[in-house]
Scaffold this active site. Structure first.
Site, PDB file in Angstrom:
ATOM      1  N   CYS A  56       3.466  -3.869   3.638  1.00  0.00           N
ATOM      2  CA  CYS A  56       3.476  -3.694   2.187  1.00  0.00           C
ATOM      3  C   CYS A  56       4.915  -3.680   1.663  1.00  0.00           C
ATOM      4  CB  CYS A  56       2.742  -2.406   1.814  1.00  0.00           C
ATOM      5  SG  CYS A  56       2.886  -1.940   0.089  1.00  0.00           S
ATOM      6  N   CYS A  59       5.763  -0.548  -0.300  1.00  0.00           N
ATOM      7  CA  CYS A  59       5.942   0.597   0.606  1.00  0.00           C
ATOM      8  C   CYS A  59       7.329   0.582   1.226  1.00  0.00           C
ATOM      9  CB  CYS A  59       4.878   0.571   1.695  1.00  0.00           C
ATOM     10  SG  CYS A  59       3.181   0.668   1.092  1.00  0.00           S
TER      11      CYS A  59
END
Length: 247
Positions: A56, A59
């Protein structure tokens, strides 16, 4: 002169020690890593948890901020943790993680689970905890709490799915088992398990809800079964019938 150098050297050592101690003082917080086996620790005290995935991009951008925020956990009075959903799929299912990163604030001894939807900046996170802004967020309903029965079942099913995926990977990578054979085996296993579960449920239902014996309608002659298996009308019924015929 030599004495002066010794004093200066000792002074430098003192400064180095002071800097190290000061740095350690400000970095007393520790990032906790949650797994399927230790996640129940969040049911005690106040916790702020991040769910992320290595692939991600958001993230990865948020990671240094979350790490810096975790270093203030002691001063904020909250424990900071993270969980990798690619490894802990059961835990992700428990918390209904549908987007990344997902942040949960947990307090009141594990009875309150609130999803953080604010800005992912260090000052916003600090205000959220210090000013108790979490009180403005409605906690999840009881049946969606990670420690509820429905979410426990969801987590268990997700854990089974992850175990099956891991088993398939081992069979294909290490033992070179053809994928079609694995699929056939999974279909057969599913049918067998389904049949067994169906029989078990039928048996449990028969015990809990036994079949009621139907009573014959009123006025219908009752029959008794003799020792040799022949059905005969009972004497009382036959006598009643004769009485009716006489009339």
């Amino acid at each position: 002169m030599e004495r002066f150098h010794h004093v200066l050297h000792d002074h430098h050592l003192f400064m180095i020690v002071f800097i190290i101690v000061g740095s350690c003082y400000h970095c007393t917080g520790e990032m906790q890593v949650l797994t399927d086996s230790n996640w129940t620790a969040v049911l005690q005290g106040d916790w702020f948890v991040e769910f992320y995935a290595p692939w991600c991009g958001a993230c990865r951008s948020f990671e240094p901020i979350w790490q810096q925020f975790s270093e203030q956990s002691d001063s904020l009075g909250v424990k900071i943790a993270k969980a990798d959903i690619t490894v802990e799929s059961g835990l992700a299912a428990r918390f209904l993680v549908s987007q990344l990163p997902t942040l949960y604030y947990i307090n009141e001894e594990g009875t309150s689970f609130r999803k953080y939807t604010g800005k992912r900046r260090i000052d916003n996170l600090e205000k959220f905890v210090n000013e108790k802004q979490w009180q403005q967020i409605e906690p999840v309903v009881w049946y969606l709490k990670p420690n509820s029965v429905p979410m426990t079942v969801a987590g268990a099913l997700a854990g089974i799915g992850e175990s099956v995926r891991f088993l398939v990977q081992i069979l294909t990578d290490q033992y070179s088992v053809p994928m079609w054979l694995i699929i056939v085996g999974m279909v057969v296993a599913t049918i067998v398990v389904g049949v067994i579960m169906g029989l078990v449920l039928v048996g449990i239902g028969g015990v809990i809800f036994p079949a009621k014996r139907q009573q014959p309608p009123r006025g219908t002659p009752q029959k008794a079964v003799t020792a040799v298996g022949k059905e005969v009308e009972s004497e009382s019924t036959a006598a009643g019938g004769d009485t009716k015929k006489d009339k």
